[in-house]
Design a protein around this motif. Structure first.
Motif, PDB file in Angstrom:
ATOM      1  N   ASP A 165     -14.665   5.454   3.400  1.00  0.00           N
ATOM      2  CA  ASP A 165     -13.660   5.123   2.377  1.00  0.00           C
ATOM      3  C   ASP A 165     -14.137   5.700   1.044  1.00  0.00           C
ATOM      4  O   ASP A 165     -15.321   5.598   0.732  1.00  0.00           O
ATOM      5  CB  ASP A 165     -13.528   3.578   2.283  1.00  0.00           C
ATOM      6  CG  ASP A 165     -12.261   3.142   1.560  1.00  0.00           C
ATOM      7  OD1 ASP A 165     -12.049   3.556   0.406  1.00  0.00           O
ATOM      8  OD2 ASP A 165     -11.491   2.372   2.160  1.00  0.00           O
ATOM      9  N   GLY A 173      -8.697  12.689   1.860  1.00  0.00           N
ATOM     10  CA  GLY A 173      -8.050  13.722   2.670  1.00  0.00           C
ATOM     11  C   GLY A 173      -8.980  14.524   3.546  1.00  0.00           C
ATOM     12  O   GLY A 173      -8.538  15.423   4.253  1.00  0.00           O
ATOM     13  N   ASP A 175     -11.093  13.455   6.070  1.00  0.00           N
ATOM     14  CA  ASP A 175     -11.611  12.746   7.252  1.00  0.00           C
ATOM     15  C   ASP A 175     -11.740  13.639   8.485  1.00  0.00           C
ATOM     16  O   ASP A 175     -12.656  13.461   9.284  1.00  0.00           O
ATOM     17  CB  ASP A 175     -10.726  11.542   7.584  1.00  0.00           C
ATOM     18  CG  ASP A 175     -10.826  10.483   6.525  1.00  0.00           C
ATOM     19  OD1 ASP A 175     -11.714   9.637   6.616  1.00  0.00           O
ATOM     20  OD2 ASP A 175     -10.029  10.528   5.564  1.00  0.00           O
ATOM     21  N   ARG A 217      -3.791  -0.984  -1.203  1.00  0.00           N
ATOM     22  CA  ARG A 217      -3.386  -2.382  -1.312  1.00  0.00           C
ATOM     23  C   ARG A 217      -4.429  -3.266  -1.968  1.00  0.00           C
ATOM     24  O   ARG A 217      -5.601  -2.923  -2.001  1.00  0.00           O
ATOM     25  CB  ARG A 217      -3.148  -2.911   0.100  1.00  0.00           C
ATOM     26  CG  ARG A 217      -1.963  -2.253   0.712  1.00  0.00           C
ATOM     27  CD  ARG A 217      -2.030  -2.244   2.220  1.00  0.00           C
ATOM     28  NE  ARG A 217      -0.743  -1.831   2.734  1.00  0.00           N
ATOM     29  CZ  ARG A 217      -0.347  -0.562   2.826  1.00  0.00           C
ATOM     30  NH1 ARG A 217      -1.165   0.420   2.471  1.00  0.00           N
ATOM     31  NH2 ARG A 217       0.857  -0.259   3.235  1.00  0.00           N
ATOM     32  N   HIS A 235      -1.166  -9.117  -2.761  1.00  0.00           N
ATOM     33  CA  HIS A 235       0.234  -8.676  -2.736  1.00  0.00           C
ATOM     34  C   HIS A 235       0.532  -7.922  -1.453  1.00  0.00           C
ATOM     35  O   HIS A 235      -0.371  -7.415  -0.784  1.00  0.00           O
ATOM     36  CB  HIS A 235       0.570  -7.829  -3.963  1.00  0.00           C
ATOM     37  CG  HIS A 235       0.807  -8.678  -5.171  1.00  0.00           C
ATOM     38  ND1 HIS A 235       1.853  -9.571  -5.259  1.00  0.00           N
ATOM     39  CD2 HIS A 235       0.110  -8.784  -6.328  1.00  0.00           C
ATOM     40  CE1 HIS A 235       1.795 -10.188  -6.426  1.00  0.00           C
ATOM     41  NE2 HIS A 235       0.749  -9.744  -7.091  1.00  0.00           N
ATOM     42  N   LEU A 288       2.924  -4.969   0.300  1.00  0.00           N
ATOM     43  CA  LEU A 288       3.785  -3.784   0.236  1.00  0.00           C
ATOM     44  C   LEU A 288       4.441  -3.632  -1.133  1.00  0.00           C
ATOM     45  O   LEU A 288       3.754  -3.615  -2.126  1.00  0.00           O
ATOM     46  CB  LEU A 288       4.783  -3.803   1.391  1.00  0.00           C
ATOM     47  CG  LEU A 288       4.048  -3.683   2.746  1.00  0.00           C
ATOM     48  CD1 LEU A 288       4.999  -3.818   3.908  1.00  0.00           C
ATOM     49  CD2 LEU A 288       3.263  -2.396   2.836  1.00  0.00           C
TER      50      LEU A 288
HETATM   51  N1  LIG Z   1      -3.000  -7.665   1.199  1.00  0.00           N
HETATM   52  C1  LIG Z   1      -2.236  -6.836   1.921  1.00  0.00           C
HETATM   53  N2  LIG Z   1      -2.431  -6.722   3.243  1.00  0.00           N
HETATM   54  C2  LIG Z   1      -1.678  -5.853   3.953  1.00  0.00           C
HETATM   55  C3  LIG Z   1      -0.628  -5.122   3.348  1.00  0.00           C
HETATM   56  C4  LIG Z   1      -0.423  -5.289   1.957  1.00  0.00           C
HETATM   57  O1  LIG Z   1       0.466  -4.666   1.350  1.00  0.00           O
HETATM   58  N3  LIG Z   1      -1.244  -6.149   1.281  1.00  0.00           N
HETATM   59  N4  LIG Z   1       0.124  -4.252   4.068  1.00  0.00           N
HETATM   60  C5  LIG Z   1       0.052  -4.261   5.521  1.00  0.00           C
HETATM   61  C6  LIG Z   1       0.426  -2.921   5.979  1.00  0.00           C
HETATM   62  S1  LIG Z   1       2.083  -2.570   6.212  1.00  0.00           S
HETATM   63  C7  LIG Z   1      -0.486  -1.974   6.276  1.00  0.00           C
HETATM   64  S2  LIG Z   1       0.031  -0.452   6.824  1.00  0.00           S
HETATM   65  C8  LIG Z   1      -1.919  -2.271   6.252  1.00  0.00           C
HETATM   66  C9  LIG Z   1      -2.720  -1.185   5.555  1.00  0.00           C
HETATM   67  O2  LIG Z   1      -4.049  -1.439   5.700  1.00  0.00           O
HETATM   68  P1  LIG Z   1      -5.134  -0.366   5.207  1.00  0.00           P
HETATM   69  O3  LIG Z   1      -4.823   0.957   5.719  1.00  0.00           O
HETATM   70  O4  LIG Z   1      -6.463  -0.930   5.503  1.00  0.00           O
HETATM   71  O5  LIG Z   1      -4.893  -0.419   3.623  1.00  0.00           O
HETATM   72  P2  LIG Z   1      -4.847   0.671   2.438  1.00  0.00           P
HETATM   73  O6  LIG Z   1      -5.319  -0.040   1.212  1.00  0.00           O
HETATM   74  O7  LIG Z   1      -3.558   1.335   2.360  1.00  0.00           O
HETATM   75  O8  LIG Z   1      -5.900   1.797   2.816  1.00  0.00           O
HETATM   76  C10 LIG Z   1      -7.146   1.491   3.353  1.00  0.00           C
HETATM   77  C11 LIG Z   1      -8.276   2.176   2.658  1.00  0.00           C
HETATM   78  O9  LIG Z   1      -8.152   3.575   2.768  1.00  0.00           O
HETATM   79  C12 LIG Z   1      -8.914   4.101   1.710  1.00  0.00           C
HETATM   80  N5  LIG Z   1      -8.650   5.532   1.568  1.00  0.00           N
HETATM   81  C13 LIG Z   1      -7.887   6.162   0.666  1.00  0.00           C
HETATM   82  N6  LIG Z   1      -7.919   7.491   0.882  1.00  0.00           N
HETATM   83  C14 LIG Z   1      -8.721   7.696   1.941  1.00  0.00           C
HETATM   84  C15 LIG Z   1      -9.162   8.847   2.651  1.00  0.00           C
HETATM   85  O10 LIG Z   1      -8.804   9.982   2.360  1.00  0.00           O
HETATM   86  N7  LIG Z   1     -10.009   8.654   3.700  1.00  0.00           N
HETATM   87  C16 LIG Z   1     -10.449   7.430   4.061  1.00  0.00           C
HETATM   88  N8  LIG Z   1     -11.283   7.344   5.091  1.00  0.00           N
HETATM   89  N9  LIG Z   1     -10.059   6.321   3.405  1.00  0.00           N
HETATM   90  C17 LIG Z   1      -9.200   6.456   2.375  1.00  0.00           C
HETATM   91  C18 LIG Z   1      -8.515   3.252   0.526  1.00  0.00           C
HETATM   92  O11 LIG Z   1      -9.501   3.333  -0.483  1.00  0.00           O
HETATM   93  C19 LIG Z   1      -8.375   1.878   1.174  1.00  0.00           C
HETATM   94  O12 LIG Z   1      -9.507   1.075   0.930  1.00  0.00           O
HETATM   95  O13 LIG Z   1      -2.182  -3.494   5.594  1.00  0.00           O
HETATM   96  C20 LIG Z   1      -1.364  -4.586   5.979  1.00  0.00           C
HETATM   97  N10 LIG Z   1      -1.898  -5.723   5.282  1.00  0.00           N
END
Ligand SMILES: Nc1nc2c(c(=O)[nH]1)N[C@H]1C(S)=C(S)[C@@H](COP(=O)(O)OP(=O)(O)OC[C@H]3O[C@@H](n4cnc5c(=O)[nH]c(N)nc54)[C@H](O)[C@@H]3O)O[C@H]1N2
Ligand SMILES: Nc1nc2c(c(=O)[nH]1)N[C@H]1C(S)=C(S)[C@@H](COP(=O)(O)OP(=O)(O)OC[C@H]3O[C@@H](n4cnc5c(=O)[nH]c(N)nc54)[C@H](O)[C@@H]3O)O[C@H]1N2
Ligand code: SF4
Ligand SMILES: [Mo]
Length: 697
Positions: A204, A223, A225, A588, A592, A594
């Motif tokens: 991350d 980007g 990975d 996220r 909160h 979405l």
């Molecule tokens: N609190 C909370 N929980 C949720 C949601 C919410 O809105 N809020 N939404 C729900 C939904 S629909 C979803 S899809 C999931 C999403 O869940 P996750 O995918 O875990 O959440 P994100 O914060 O979008 O992204 C995860 C991590 O990717 C990192 N990241 C950014 N760019 C890159 C990169 O290029 N490579 C790598 N390896 N990492 C990178 C970010 O820093 C972040 O910490 O969560 C679900 N749960």
């Protein structure tokens, strides 16, 4: 003595993919209403709840619910009867379809819909409206992992193993997944694994609360990975951690991957990914050495313009080391929305029919047409992906949109363009329980039920189907989503195909429609779901217990083998330059959800975080004259926004992070790029180039 009135509601959290069960007790006492929220035991959450679940009653019971149909007249929303609302739909849809063809009306759904509604929405588009244009917000969520899973394994199910396997795993790679904030109740699986001696690698660009538990944190450049996974593969192959017999018996394509990897240079990979060579080496050795291992990816890896290929490269790593289909070994795309899994299986997607059947395959069309009682030739062909629908709206090819459970102005990339398009629609219908920024643009708003008032099934991130029963009656004139769809279909003369008495009768039809498909729900019934703690699909017969762990003896491709494929070191097209010198990544925060429509209505959650922010490294901020806690302007080629600065060394110096939960001037998607992943049409939400400057100088 005053009587105390108590109402007990048993339900399931409407937010993320864990689907924690809970009990809400409403007490009316001395003129005051209070709520007590308690977690309920169930298999995935093991009786835990996070702060969003604890407060999920607040938006559902708030006075801000839309409780009657609202029609825009002279720019103002006026309450109307359902009859008037339906009449307007019938008139407008019929008029536009007669004039411009059936495809002039589009349908857009969401991953919070129950399986029953998601299934019905697909049928509604194809049978009642006869339009090919249907897609949903899961395109932005699950599509990269889905494409990767289908291509590598022949099937797409979020986790290939039950969650309980995490505790047995010796090495865990968490790539672009922030479980501590996004699926918080799952953290004990990982902390327990660590206590059992597991080695945890987090990939991350930021130190997230999830990265806090890592033994090794690879702070990758956004980007990059796919390239990083190539580095890990190189170490694994060169150090000899190859499971030769597994590769031979159960896979194809390893020789091509090996040849490709041997042409790559580890030092160069370290350079382009921004991860030190010794860390890549350490991670590869740790993963290779471990007797069992799992890789979990989420949107950090997937929301990229090479998302499906980046995921495939992590799957290459699993297959090369033989770590799949065994206790403690497997792959997981950590699903996002409440029904992110089920919502992607039953026909909301442009090219899909229920049970993961394909709208382009003659036998699949024939099967589903038979269940629906129509001629296969009446089924439209495949449409286009969610963002491409927005392009068609902009081009006036789609004249009217029926939107259920999404807020596209805030969640689509290139949001200014999307808003411009939606404003051009001849007739926008939004089915929602609350006012979203998109609902405000509607010609007609249909008030629909919240999770508390709507019975249905949802499939959690493990592929476990759970029944959530309605806990209370609907407020005001509100109707359940499925009821609205059935009513409109009836009005359009298709009532015979939509005569359901309740959600269970829709589910029974879904069971049949999915029967024999990859996501086979045939053996799952409401009666079973009431008795069991959820049932995994595939479940082909009522006597079947459901498959907890996939691929124990074979993969789902004909021939039973998994497919490896060489993956290039991909670079995001939009690179930083003098005008836009920083990478922006998005995501996220814990409190909160979405686009925030629901969580901003919760006073408790809102008080924790009432405005957006930009995470920026102190050194970078100093160079730009940005003080902590001050307003800054962020600009990309597509737009600009204003948010407050948060200086933190947790983020890479070349990268800034902004969450996605705010609209208007804080809407991060005004900056993100419209470039889509070629195979799955996922936008690259996780990287674009921006400039950042103080708002006041
Ligand atoms: N609190 C909370 N929980 C949720 C949601 C919410 O809105 N809020 N939404 C729900 C939904 S629909 C979803 S899809 C999931 C999403 O869940 P996750 O995918 O875990 O959440 P994100 O914060 O979008 O992204 C995860 C991590 O990717 C990192 N990241 C950014 N760019 C890159 C990169 O290029 N490579 C790598 N390896 N990492 C990178 C970010 O820093 C972040 O910490 O969560 C679900 N749960
Ligand atoms: N920059 C950036 N953009 C992103 C992402 C990112 O990481 N970065 N993530 C993407 C992802 S993973 C996702 S999932 C999307 C999601 O983004 P959206 O599709 O916009 O999802 P929500 O914000 O949940 O909007 C859901 C709307 O549906 C309503 N709703 C909730 N439940 C129901 C229901 O049962 N029935 C009906 N009729 N309405 C309901 C809510 O009140 C709300 O108004 O955003 C994507 N956009
Ligand atoms: S947001 Fe997710 S983890 Fe939190 S209570 Fe709801 S379902 Fe459980
Ligand atoms: Mo998502």
């Amino acid at each position: 003595m005053e009587t105390v009135l108590e109402k007990v509601m048993e339900t399931q959290c409407p937010f993320c993919s864990v689907q924690c069960k809970m009990q809400i007790t409403e007490k009316a006492e001395a003129g005051r209403i209070t709520y007590l929220v308690e977690p309920k035991q169930n298999a995935a959450s093991e009786g835990r709840l996070c702060i969003k679940g604890m407060n999920a009653y607040q938006h559902a019971l708030s006075g801000e619910r839309i409780t009657e149909p609202l029609m825009k007249k002279n720019g103002t929303f006026i309450p109307v009867s359902w009859e008037e609302a339906y009449q307007a739909i019938k008139e407008n849809f019929s008029r536009l379809q007669q004039k411009f063809g059936n495809d002039a009306v589009g349908v857009y759904g969401g991953g919070s819909l129950t399986n029953e509604t998601a299934y019905l929405l697909g049928k509604f588009a194809r049978v009642a409206l006869k339009t090919k244009y249907i897609d949903y917000n899961g395109r932005f969520c699950m599509s990269a992992a889905a494409t990767a899973g289908n291509k590598a394994f022949g099937i797409d199910r979020g986790l290939t193993n039950p969650l309980s396997d995490v505790r047995q795993s010796e090495c865990l790679i968490l790539a672009g997944t922030n479980i501590a904030e996004c699926q918080p109740t799952l953290m004990p699986y990982f902390t327990d694994a660590k206590a059992n001696g597991a080695y945890i690698i987090v990939i991350d660009p930021r130190n997230t609360p999830t990265a806090e538990i890592a033994d090794l944190h690879l702070k990758v450049k956004p980007g990059m990975d796919a390239a990083l996974a190539n580095g890990l593969l190189k170490v694994v192959i060169e150090e000899g951690f190859i499971d030769k017999s597994f590769l031979k018996k159960r896979t194809t394509g390893f020789d091509e991957v090996k040849a490709h990897i041997s042409s790559l240079d580890l030092a160069a990979i370290a350079e382009i990914t921004g991860v030190p060579e010794e860390d890549i080496r350490e991670a590869g050795i740790r993963f290779g050495q471990a007797a069992s291992g799992m890789i979990l990816t989420a949107r950090g890896v997937e929301q990229q313009t090479d998302g499906s290929m980046a995921v495939r490269n992590f799957i290459n790593l699993l297959l090369t080391t033989g770590k799949i289909g065994k206790p403690g070994s497997g792959y997981g795309a950590v699903t996002g929305q409440a029904n992110g899994q089920g919502g992607r299986e039953h026909g909301q997607k442009a090219d899909q029919l229920p049970g993961y059947r394909s709208i382009e395959k003659a036998e699949d069309r024939a099967y589903v047409a038979k269940v629906w009682g129509i001629d296969p030739d009446e089924l439209p062909g495949k449409g286009v992906s969610a963002y491409e629908m927005m392009e068609k709206i902009h081009a006036r090819e789609i004249r009217s949109l029926f939107l259920m459970a999404s807020n596209p102005i805030v969640s689509n990339p290139n949001a200014n363009f999307v808003e411009e398009g939606l404003r051009k629609l001849d007739f926008l219908v939004v089915a929602d329980m609350l006012f979203s920024e998109t609902a405000r643009l509607a010609d007609l708003i249909l008030p629909t039920a919240s999770y508390l008032e709507n019975t249905g099934t949802l499939t959690n991130l493990e592929g476990r189907v759970l029944l959530r029963e309605a806990a209370k009656p609907v407020p005001g004139l509100v109707k359940q989503d499925w009821k609205v769809l059935s009513d409109i279909a009836g009005l359009l003369g298709k009532g015979a195909y939509f005569s359901y008495k309740d959600a269970e009768s829709i589910f029974d039809e879904l069971r049949l429609a999915s029967r024999g498909g990859l996501a086979d729900y045939y053996g799952i019934t409401y009666d079973r779901l009431k008795k069991e703690e959820g049932i995994y699909w595939p479940c082909p017969s009522p006597g079947h217990s459901g498959e907890k762990r996939l691929f124990e003896s074979s993969f789902a491709h004909p021939g039973g083998k998994a497919e490896l494929v060489p993956v290039p070191n991909h670079f995001p097209k939009e690179q930083t330059d003098n005008a836009y010198p920083l990478y922006l990544t998005t995501g996220r925060v814990l409190g909160h959800y979405l686009t925030g429509v629901q969580t901003h209505k919760s006073p408790t959650l809102e008080a924790r975080q009432f405005e957006s922010f930009i995470e920026i490294h102190p050194k970078t901020a100093r160079g730009l004259n940005i003080q902590d806690d001050s307003l800054v302007k962020i600009r990309s080629k597509r737009g600009e926004i204003v948010v407050r600065s948060k200086l933190t060394a947790a983020i890479r110096e070349d990268t800034v992070f902004v969450p996605m939960h705010w609209d208007g001037v804080q809407n991060i998607n005004k900056l993100t790029s419209e470039e889509l992943e070629p195979a799955c049409k996922m936008p690259g939400f996780k990287v674009c180039a921006v400039s950042v400057s103080p708002l006041f100088t």
